[in-house]
Design an enzyme around this catalytic site. Structure first.
Site, PDB file in Angstrom:
ATOM      1  N   ALA A 172     -18.596 -61.948 -20.924  1.00 37.70           N
ATOM      2  CA  ALA A 172     -18.918 -62.669 -22.017  1.00 37.70           C
ATOM      3  C   ALA A 172     -18.548 -61.943 -23.274  1.00 37.70           C
ATOM      4  O   ALA A 172     -19.673 -60.292 -23.536  1.00 37.70           O
ATOM      5  CB  ALA A 172     -20.392 -62.994 -22.231  1.00 37.70           C
ATOM      6  N   ALA A 173     -18.208 -62.251 -24.061  1.00 36.81           N
ATOM      7  CA  ALA A 173     -17.683 -61.075 -25.095  1.00 36.81           C
ATOM      8  C   ALA A 173     -16.239 -61.294 -26.549  1.00 36.81           C
ATOM      9  O   ALA A 173     -15.618 -61.980 -25.693  1.00 36.81           O
ATOM     10  CB  ALA A 173     -17.404 -59.787 -24.735  1.00 36.81           C
ATOM     11  N   TYR A 216     -14.569 -52.656 -31.510  1.00 37.39           N
ATOM     12  CA  TYR A 216     -14.432 -53.574 -30.129  1.00 37.39           C
ATOM     13  C   TYR A 216     -14.059 -52.889 -29.422  1.00 37.39           C
ATOM     14  O   TYR A 216     -14.993 -52.868 -28.717  1.00 37.39           O
ATOM     15  CB  TYR A 216     -13.038 -54.558 -29.903  1.00 37.39           C
ATOM     16  CG  TYR A 216     -12.722 -54.888 -28.830  1.00 37.39           C
ATOM     17  CD1 TYR A 216     -13.711 -55.744 -27.743  1.00 37.39           C
ATOM     18  CD2 TYR A 216     -11.259 -54.799 -28.359  1.00 37.39           C
ATOM     19  CE1 TYR A 216     -13.218 -55.943 -26.690  1.00 37.39           C
ATOM     20  CE2 TYR A 216     -11.435 -54.536 -26.673  1.00 37.39           C
ATOM     21  CZ  TYR A 216     -12.304 -55.953 -26.181  1.00 37.39           C
ATOM     22  OH  TYR A 216     -11.575 -55.543 -24.824  1.00 37.39           O
ATOM     23  N   SER A 272       7.747 -60.623 -33.767  1.00 37.86           N
ATOM     24  CA  SER A 272       7.615 -59.677 -34.713  1.00 37.86           C
ATOM     25  C   SER A 272       7.786 -58.656 -33.646  1.00 37.86           C
ATOM     26  O   SER A 272       6.965 -58.368 -32.858  1.00 37.86           O
ATOM     27  CB  SER A 272       6.826 -59.448 -35.813  1.00 37.86           C
ATOM     28  OG  SER A 272       7.255 -60.798 -36.790  1.00 37.86           O
ATOM     29  N   ASN A 300     -23.161 -59.088 -30.921  1.00 34.96           N
ATOM     30  CA  ASN A 300     -22.761 -60.191 -29.505  1.00 34.96           C
ATOM     31  C   ASN A 300     -22.300 -58.851 -28.538  1.00 34.96           C
ATOM     32  O   ASN A 300     -23.075 -59.670 -26.887  1.00 34.96           O
ATOM     33  CB  ASN A 300     -21.789 -61.785 -29.599  1.00 34.96           C
ATOM     34  CG  ASN A 300     -21.252 -62.160 -30.716  1.00 34.96           C
ATOM     35  OD1 ASN A 300     -22.836 -62.451 -31.427  1.00 34.96           O
ATOM     36  ND2 ASN A 300     -20.120 -62.542 -31.375  1.00 34.96           N
ATOM     37  N   ARG A 305       3.830 -50.666 -22.769  1.00 36.08           N
ATOM     38  CA  ARG A 305       2.435 -50.969 -21.759  1.00 36.08           C
ATOM     39  C   ARG A 305       2.045 -51.638 -20.821  1.00 36.08           C
ATOM     40  O   ARG A 305       3.337 -52.083 -20.452  1.00 36.08           O
ATOM     41  CB  ARG A 305       1.755 -52.371 -23.271  1.00 36.08           C
ATOM     42  CG  ARG A 305       1.537 -52.023 -24.802  1.00 36.08           C
ATOM     43  CD  ARG A 305       0.653 -51.304 -24.818  1.00 36.08           C
ATOM     44  NE  ARG A 305       0.270 -50.930 -25.963  1.00 36.08           N
ATOM     45  CZ  ARG A 305       0.558 -49.628 -27.002  1.00 36.08           C
ATOM     46  NH1 ARG A 305       1.073 -48.672 -26.096  1.00 36.08           N
ATOM     47  NH2 ARG A 305       0.647 -50.052 -28.590  1.00 36.08           N
TER      48      ARG A 305
END
Length: 320
Positions: free
Chosen positions: A70-71, A137, A200, A88, A215
């Site tokens: 949960a985040a 974050y 994009s 949160n 990545r």
């Protein structure tokens, strides 16, 4: 075993909950449905609609452990509304740890992130790399990692933090459907579905083979398997941190080309200016997960990852 899965109505949490059930465990999902979906909770799991801040209402000594997903997880939003992320992600985790301590639940697997590393000095990234997050974050997730380490040292919690790189793909009826969507593969597939005109490509002059960012993509089912192994590997008083990735990188152009092949659609791509804070290459070293968890990613083919995501995207469109 009996497990509480916070955020289990979301993408990763839902897949992990499904795998726990398949392994014969009893699962309770706690989710406030602010970003998750009621139909994302797998059949067979008990569902409790509520906030992780209120975990003390639901957690008792009958649970063998907690898997904490949960985040809030949108990087851009964390920059414009950092307080939401501290309230949160950090505040919720403080309450969860207190509830676990009060109930005598001594095992935790935490959904962390590669965003804690910020701009890497070298790749592949290992767990001892400097943690210098570049957004709230990542900072909030790092703060929770540090809180967990303190809880392990002070109260004997057995905990594993799993730092994800780029999660993708789908598992049965569960796949990505974020709103807003910021991940490359589902955005590319929206172009193939005719929901966007083009994808994009943010920058084509990076020091990579084709000039676009690279990545590390990990299939969500492989990721879920690591969580089950982490439950078994957790040791009282120890906070184990493991990166989760394939150890191989794919460029933005390679992802777009693979999506064209999988979907049979042209997927127009438009070059756009670089985004601030985008490192050229983010690739994980998952050696620690291999050695400590006995984990090995099996679904490493980019085309296969995209094919699973494409099947989910098409079925979701028909259902919608």
């Amino acid at each position: 075993m009996k497990y509480l899965v916070t955020g289990g109505a979301g993408y990763v949490g839902g897949v992990v909950a499904a795998r726990l059930l398949e392994a014969g465990h009893t699962v309770t999902v706690l989710d406030d449905l602010s970003t998750g979906f009621r139909d994302g909770v797998p059949a067979g799991a008990e569902f409790v609609e509520g906030r992780v801040q209120d975990a003390a209402r639901y957690l008792d000594g009958s649970y063998d452990g907690v898997l904490h997903f949960a985040a809030c997880s949108q990087v851009g939003e964390s920059v414009t509304d950092p307080g939401k992320y501290w309230r949160n992600n950090v505040g919720g985790s403080i309450e969860l740890l207190a509830a676990m301590r009060e109930a005598g639940v001594g095992r935790l697997v935490f959904s962390s992130t590669a965003a804690v590393y910020g701009e890497p000095v070298s790749v592949p990234i290992t767990e001892d790399a400097a943690t210098v997050p570049t957004n709230p974050y990542g900072a909030s997730k790092l703060a929770v990692d540090q809180m967990i380490a303190g809880e392990c040292a002070a109260h004997g919690l057995a905990a594993v933090s799993l730092r994800y790189f780029n999660v993708a793909g789908a598992y049965g009826p569960q796949g990505e459907r974020h709103d807003p969507e910021s991940h490359l593969i589902p955005l590319v597939l929206r172009v193939a579905l005719g929901e966007r005109e083009a994808i994009s490509v943010y920058g084509d002059d990076y020091p990579t083979p084709d000039g676009t960012c690279v990545r590390d993509y990990i299939h969500v089912a492989d990721l879920a398997e690591a969580h089950l192994l982490a439950l078994d590997a957790a040791v009282p008083g120890e906070h184990l941190v493991c990166n989760l990735g394939n150890g191989n990188g794919f460029s933005v152009r390679e992802v777009v080309d693979a999506a064209r092949e999988v979907t049979g659609h042209p997927v127009p791509a438009v070059t756009a200016p670089r985004r601030g804070g985008d490192p050229a290459v983010l690739v994980a070293s998952a050696q620690a997960a291999r050695e400590r968890l006995g984990w090995e990613p099996r679904r490493t083919d980019l085309g296969g990852i995209i094919a699973d995501a494409w099947e989910f995207a098409r079925k979701s469109r028909v259902a919608g």
